[in-house]
Design a protein around this motif. Structure first.
Motif, mmCIF file in Angstrom:
data_model
loop_
_atom_site.group_PDB
_atom_site.id
_atom_site.type_symbol
_atom_site.label_atom_id
_atom_site.label_comp_id
_atom_site.label_asym_id
_atom_site.label_seq_id
_atom_site.Cartn_x
_atom_site.Cartn_y
_atom_site.Cartn_z
ATOM 1 N N ASN A 126 9.978 3.437 -7.527
ATOM 2 C CA ASN A 126 10.857 2.436 -6.929
ATOM 3 C C ASN A 126 11.074 2.764 -5.459
ATOM 4 O O ASN A 126 11.407 3.901 -5.118
ATOM 5 N N LEU A 127 10.871 1.760 -4.611
ATOM 6 C CA LEU A 127 10.859 1.974 -3.161
ATOM 7 C C LEU A 127 11.631 0.880 -2.444
ATOM 8 O O LEU A 127 11.540 -0.298 -2.796
ATOM 9 N N MET A 186 0.840 -1.201 0.000
ATOM 10 C CA MET A 186 0.000 0.000 0.000
ATOM 11 C C MET A 186 0.878 1.257 0.000
ATOM 12 O O MET A 186 0.588 2.232 -0.689
ATOM 13 N N SER A 187 1.973 1.190 0.773
ATOM 14 C CA SER A 187 2.905 2.316 0.820
ATOM 15 C C SER A 187 3.560 2.525 -0.536
ATOM 16 O O SER A 187 3.715 3.668 -1.001
ATOM 17 N N ALA A 188 3.933 1.426 -1.182
ATOM 18 C CA ALA A 188 4.550 1.515 -2.515
ATOM 19 C C ALA A 188 3.581 2.162 -3.501
ATOM 20 O O ALA A 188 3.982 3.004 -4.317
ATOM 21 N N THR A 231 9.647 -2.478 -7.086
ATOM 22 C CA THR A 231 9.969 -1.779 -8.330
ATOM 23 C C THR A 231 8.908 -2.141 -9.362
ATOM 24 O O THR A 231 7.992 -2.913 -9.083
ATOM 25 N N GLN A 232 9.077 -1.622 -10.555
ATOM 26 C CA GLN A 232 8.132 -1.949 -11.620
ATOM 27 C C GLN A 232 8.254 -3.414 -12.040
ATOM 28 O O GLN A 232 7.359 -3.949 -12.693
ATOM 29 N N PHE A 243 3.468 5.923 -2.760
ATOM 30 C CA PHE A 243 4.649 6.614 -3.283
ATOM 31 C C PHE A 243 4.578 6.728 -4.809
ATOM 32 O O PHE A 243 4.963 7.749 -5.384
ATOM 33 N N ALA A 244 4.060 5.681 -5.460
ATOM 34 C CA ALA A 244 3.915 5.724 -6.923
ATOM 35 C C ALA A 244 2.953 6.840 -7.337
ATOM 36 O O ALA A 244 3.185 7.549 -8.317
#
Length: 307
Positions: free
Chosen positions: A217-218, A205-207, A231-232, A210-211
């Motif tokens: 990318n996290l 959810m955090s990723a 990442t993607q 951020f997206a």
């Protein structure tokens, strides 16, 4: 291939006092020992990158004082290019007072000093060091305006950007849009997204959050538990190495600097780079001090073979 890393960040003289336990409000306790060492998130990350083999340059600012001379000399002694470090004759060199208890936990007070005077002008002066890098790394112990300009120059020259949002506070949305990889710890991640890190679902959810902000990318570092990346191309949680921590002061900075020395600009080897960075961090926390605790590439490789 050797990575070229440019750090835009802070330079602090660290004073560490070892205590049996943290004092309560209003309480006075005796310190068991006192040491001075070079530190600051920027300096720690630069030395970690350099000791792991990266060609490393620094963009920052110190005061015209003994602490500033010490910081520049320490970076030079660690093969960091210091031509991008300016000397401010008004503000003193940044410093940090660190309380370290017997369990290895710390509390830190930071005086920004010359770090807080770093401006767009100093960043512009270091354009060549930024443009020549594979990665430009920044933290939040220097003004965001300077970081924003550094990331703009990086993107103009096809350079990947890494943001360590520490200490966590409100971020300029334009800076996030110029960030290729963001590396908060779980507390910083929660402060920025509003999502408490409890499990893999909350990390994903955090990723996603951020997206939405523009960073695709996290890596979230979760202390002694390990690190989550997204990442993607995929995501995973990589457990940390189990060690007896003596001083966690430079753990996160060692992780980021070491990671940048090994990570490919396309991030295709992110899992392997995280494992290397975690090994480096696990070695750093077993020694006292910030810069003095950061391992070399050979030490990290030797530790990997021994386990």
């Amino acid at each position: 291939m050797t990575n070229h890393v440019t750090i835009v960040g802070s330079l602090n003289v660290d004073t560490t006092m070892k205590v049996k336990r943290m004092p309560l409000p209003g309480e006075t306790i005796a310190a068991l020992s006192k040491t001075n060492a070079a530190g600051g998130k920027g300096a720690n990350q630069a030395v970690a990158a350099a000791r792991s083999g990266a060609e490393t340059a620094f963009v920052g600012q110190v005061g015209d004082d003994a602490g500033g001379k010490m910081m520049i000399n320490d970076l030079k002694n660690n093969n960091v290019d210091t031509t991008g470090i300016h000397v401010d004759d008004q503000a003193g060199t940044g410093s940090a007072a660190i309380l370290l208890d017997e369990s290895g936990q710390n509390s830190i007070l930071v005086y920004g000093g010359a770090n807080q005077q770093l401006s767009v002008k100093e960043v512009e002066d270091a354009r060549d060091q930024i443009a020549a890098a594979d990665f430009v790394i920044a933290q939040f112990e220097t003004p965001q305006e300077a970081t924003l300009r550094a990331f703009q120059i990086a993107k103009e020259n096809g350079v990947k950007t890494i943001l360590n949002p520490a200490p966590a506070h409100e971020i300029n949305p334009d800076l996030l849009k110029l960030t290729d990889l963001i590396i908060p710890n779980e507390t910083e991640s929660a402060a920025l997204t509003g999502i408490i890190i409890t499990d893999e679902t909350s990390m994903l959810m955090s990723a996603a959050k951020f997206a939405q902000m523009g960073v695709r990318n996290l890596i979230i570092t979760v202390g002694a538990k390990g690190a989550f990346y997204c990442t993607q191309d995929g995501y995973n949680f990589i457990p940390a190495f189990k060690v007896n921590a003596v001083d966690t002061t430079a753990a996160g900075d060692t992780f980021i600097g070491a990671l940048s020395s090994q990570l490919k600009p396309d991030m295709s080897n992110i899992e392997k780079a995280i494992v290397y960075a975690q090994r480096a961090s696990s070695l750093a926390v077993q020694k006292l001090g910030a810069l003095p605790s950061i391992p070399t590439y050979d030490e990290v490789v030797a530790a990997s073979k021994n386990n």
